[in-house]
Design a protein around this motif. Structure first.
Motif, PDB file in Angstrom:
ATOM      1  N   SER A  94      33.177 -29.705   0.038  1.00 26.37           N
ATOM      2  CA  SER A  94      34.256 -29.196   0.872  1.00 26.37           C
ATOM      3  C   SER A  94      35.432 -28.687   0.046  1.00 26.37           C
ATOM      4  O   SER A  94      36.396 -28.139   0.602  1.00 26.37           O
ATOM      5  N   ARG A 131      33.805 -29.906   7.342  1.00 25.46           N
ATOM      6  CA  ARG A 131      34.344 -28.577   7.634  1.00 25.46           C
ATOM      7  C   ARG A 131      33.737 -27.579   6.663  1.00 25.46           C
ATOM      8  O   ARG A 131      33.922 -27.665   5.449  1.00 25.46           O
ATOM      9  N   VAL A 132      33.002 -26.613   7.190  1.00 25.32           N
ATOM     10  CA  VAL A 132      32.469 -25.501   6.405  1.00 25.32           C
ATOM     11  C   VAL A 132      32.724 -24.240   7.211  1.00 25.32           C
ATOM     12  O   VAL A 132      32.208 -24.085   8.320  1.00 25.32           O
ATOM     13  N   ASP A 133      33.547 -23.340   6.693  1.00 28.98           N
ATOM     14  CA  ASP A 133      33.800 -22.052   7.343  1.00 28.98           C
ATOM     15  C   ASP A 133      34.297 -21.080   6.286  1.00 28.98           C
ATOM     16  O   ASP A 133      34.407 -21.429   5.108  1.00 28.98           O
ATOM     17  N   THR A 141      25.479 -29.481  12.898  1.00 31.61           N
ATOM     18  CA  THR A 141      24.918 -29.452  11.552  1.00 31.61           C
ATOM     19  C   THR A 141      25.163 -28.086  10.929  1.00 31.61           C
ATOM     20  O   THR A 141      24.979 -27.066  11.601  1.00 31.61           O
ATOM     21  N   CYS A 142      25.557 -28.073   9.673  1.00 32.67           N
ATOM     22  CA  CYS A 142      25.743 -26.815   8.950  1.00 32.67           C
ATOM     23  C   CYS A 142      24.430 -26.401   8.306  1.00 32.67           C
ATOM     24  O   CYS A 142      23.685 -27.247   7.789  1.00 32.67           O
ATOM     25  N   SER A 164      24.082 -25.056   5.627  1.00 29.79           N
ATOM     26  CA  SER A 164      24.184 -25.301   4.182  1.00 29.79           C
ATOM     27  C   SER A 164      23.855 -26.737   3.804  1.00 29.79           C
ATOM     28  O   SER A 164      23.892 -27.087   2.624  1.00 29.79           O
ATOM     29  N   ASN A 165      23.566 -27.572   4.793  1.00 27.91           N
ATOM     30  CA  ASN A 165      23.283 -28.975   4.514  1.00 27.91           C
ATOM     31  C   ASN A 165      21.976 -29.123   3.731  1.00 27.91           C
ATOM     32  O   ASN A 165      20.909 -28.733   4.199  1.00 27.91           O
ATOM     33  N   TYR A 197      26.777 -32.517   5.483  1.00 29.61           N
ATOM     34  CA  TYR A 197      27.372 -31.539   6.392  1.00 29.61           C
ATOM     35  C   TYR A 197      26.779 -31.669   7.793  1.00 29.61           C
ATOM     36  O   TYR A 197      26.123 -30.764   8.317  1.00 29.61           O
ATOM     37  N   TYR A 206      22.236 -24.287  14.221  1.00 34.38           N
ATOM     38  CA  TYR A 206      23.135 -24.428  13.088  1.00 34.38           C
ATOM     39  C   TYR A 206      24.454 -23.721  13.388  1.00 34.38           C
ATOM     40  O   TYR A 206      24.506 -22.729  14.131  1.00 34.38           O
ATOM     41  N   GLY A 207      25.525 -24.205  12.765  1.00 34.55           N
ATOM     42  CA  GLY A 207      26.858 -23.702  13.077  1.00 34.55           C
ATOM     43  C   GLY A 207      27.058 -22.231  12.803  1.00 34.55           C
ATOM     44  O   GLY A 207      27.845 -21.579  13.484  1.00 34.55           O
ATOM     45  N   TYR A 208      26.369 -21.671  11.813  1.00 36.80           N
ATOM     46  CA  TYR A 208      26.625 -20.279  11.447  1.00 36.80           C
ATOM     47  C   TYR A 208      26.195 -19.285  12.516  1.00 36.80           C
ATOM     48  O   TYR A 208      26.596 -18.120  12.489  1.00 36.80           O
TER      49      TYR A 208
END
Length: 574
Positions: free
Chosen positions: A66, A295-297, A342-343, A345-346, A352, A429-431
């Motif tokens: 992060s 937090r991943v953005d 879940t991201c 990128s996990n 994540y 996934y979040g993206y």
């Protein structure tokens, strides 16, 4: 007397770095007054993020976690410092060279700022004012580096080797030395003269021996005055940066959050069943606290969105476009549900992922009111900062609680997690689904539009893969022989987890005990008692979802559609 520069190269580099710091500090201050997103360092960083290939993004997240945004900004600042040092050295030859270098750097910053989504005319002001301040600081510091003495310029320019002992005034060449050249370029500042660029006159025959005898002193670089100026520049740059950040912070949406009273949900979350959390030390709790949620953005500066000004526009392939205010959204029927996010990128065994209780309006209800047109298969959501995500229409409309969320764990959404409104879509996934600070939803088709990450090598659709993770014991832990707990979490959002198996040293798979869950959209805790024996051991885990699919042993990286494989750790038992 050998001809040499009045100001050494290291001093020019130092002056350049401090001038650059002043430029950035003033730019930060002005951006804090106008728009924090217009700070040129952030704008350049956003350009870097937008053009980062998938493999480099994964490397940054895997290596720095992060802190990836902090490392990126630090990298940009290091590059700026190196360029500023070079500009300072160039300015020793001709001040105009340094000023042109600062101007070129400003052009790069302005280009990054104006290409930012939603940029306005005033967004170039922080960069322009910052460059102006940097140019003044550079000129001022270099002027302080030379003793304010007419004789210093004379001594610096006198070269007795140019003639014999009886040489005449033609041996005197004011333009031959860098010091007068800098003085001329800066209006005489470096020679201690006034604003004119009048060249010094040649010393008389009677004066020359005295000038030469005093040359060692008069020609000396004035270190004390330069360092005094550097100290002042550092203080000014630091103060401007601090005030700019405070101004930006004061405009954050936190103050608006405090005044919001959350309405009661029309459909409250089901009470958590007994046994939802084993309470094992080191095991991820069923509900992730807001401050612990990953937090991943792509936002280097968290968008400041005033809920009074916020609007959500739903348009595109709909019969009746809709525009909602924040007040409109609060008045709608609201649903509360536990959902694990879940991201993509996990990594296998990564962190994540988190579970929270979300409150919001169901996306499907709003889309039905807008009237979905035939053929629409994609929802292109856009964040206030320009990020986009493409969500499959059929996933949102199949009955799951996909929400325009306004609250998280009973609190108004934290600013860093999307205040005032974000999307929450179970099973993706979040993206491709979890757009924060969402302001626009375009109903479209995958063959007509692309979201942010798709042209960067990621899959257009991102269903979450069935996965599991070992939380206890930690990888590399040293344990005491005897009975010990192996525990972790498993997830298959909107499908559910039916079984988790554990094996040690590639022995037989053993069924783990499963915790209770309130539904299909959350992770599930599991645990197993193990009689640990002395030695080194490898522990592996795999999960089977409610559809009968057991997670694959095949290892795959996060790109382009999520990591896969069994999580494996090694421990030592004494």
């Amino acid at each position: 007397m050998q001809r040499n520069n009045v100001v050494p190269a290291w001093a020019g580099a130092l002056a350049g770095v401090v001038a650059g710091a002043v430029a950035l500090g003033v730019a930060q201050l002005v951006a804090g007054l106008l728009n924090p997103a217009a700070f040129p360092v952030v704008a350049v960083g956003n350009v870097v993020v937008d053009n980062t290939p998938a493999w480099l993004k994964e490397f940054a997240i895997t290596t720095f976690g992060s802190n990836d945004k902090t490392v990126l900004i630090a990298g940009v600042l290091v590059v700026l410092a190196l360029v500023a040092a070079a500009i300072g050295v160039l300015a020793l030859r001709r001040l105009r060279y340094g000023l042109v270098g600062l101007g070129a750097f400003g052009v790069v910053g302005i280009a990054a700022v104006v290409t930012r989504p939603g940029a306005g005319v005033l967004d170039v002001v922080p960069t322009l004012v910052g460059v102006g301040a940097g140019a003044w600081a550079l000129t001022w510091l270099l002027a302080r580096a030379v003793r304010e003495s007419y004789g210093a310029a004379e001594a610096a320019s006198y070269d007795p080797s140019a003639s014999d002992a009886s040489s005449d005034a033609s041996a005197w060449d004011p333009a031959a030395s860098p010091a007068p050249a800098i003085a001329a370029a800066s209006g005489g500042l470096l020679s201690g003269e006034g604003p004119t660029s009048k060249a010094p006159e040649a010393p008389s025959e009677a004066e020359r021996p005295a000038v030469m005898r005093a040359g060692a002193e008069l020609h000396a670089f004035d270190r004390r005055r330069l360092l005094g100026g550097v100290a002042g520049g550092v203080v000014a740059a630091g103060a401007a940066t601090l005030v700019g950040r405070l101004l930006a912070g004061s405009q954050e949406a936190d103050s608006a959050r405090v005044a919001i009273a959350l309405p009661k949900p029309t459909v409250p979350a089901k009470p958590l069943p007994q046994g939802v959390d084993f309470g094992i030390n080191g095991l991820s709790p069923f509900v992730t606290k807001n401050q612990d949620f990953y937090r991943v953005d792509t936002a280097l500066i968290v968008p400041r969105v005033d809920p009074q000004q916020w609007k959500l526009r739903i348009h595109g392939m709909v019969d009746r476009p809709i525009e909602l205010t924040y007040a409109d959204l609060l008045k709608r029927p609201l649903t509360e549900e536990y959902v694990t996010l879940t991201c993509v990128s996990n990594e296998v065994g990564g962190e994540y992922i988190g579970n929270a209780r979300w409150l919001g309006a169901r996306m499907a209800d709003l889309l039905r009111e807008a009237g979905l047109q035939s053929g629409a298969d994609m929802l292109l959501s856009t964040s206030d900062d320009g990020f986009t995500a493409g969500t499959p229409v059929d996933v949102v409309m199949d009955g799951r609680d996909a929400l325009f969320a306004i609250a998280m764990n009973g609190q108004v959404l934290p600013v860093e997690h999307g205040f005032p409104v974000r999307q929450v879509v179970p099973g993706l996934y979040g993206y491709v689904s979890a757009t924060k600070w969402v302001v626009d939803l375009k109903v479209t088709r995958f063959d007509q539009d692309e979201a942010y990450w798709t042209p960067r090598g990621w899959s257009a659709k991102g269903p979450i893969k069935t996965e599991s993770r070992i939380d206890v014991p930690k990888a590399g832990a040293s344990l005491t022989a005897g009975r010990t707990a192996i525990a972790g979490v498993a997830w298959a959002q909107h499908t559910g987890i039916d079984a988790v198996e554990v094996r040690v040293d590639r022995g037989e798979w053993r069924q783990a005990k499963l915790a209770q869950v309130p539904g299909l959209d959350t992770w599930r805790q599991w645990s197993l008692e193990w009689d640990a024996t002395s030695g080194r051991h490898t522990i592996e885990v795999r999960a089977t979802d409610a559809a009968g699919h057991t997670q694959t042993e095949q290892q795959a990286p996060p790109a382009p559609d999520g990591a896969s494989g069994w999580h494996s750790i090694q421990v030592k038992v004494a």
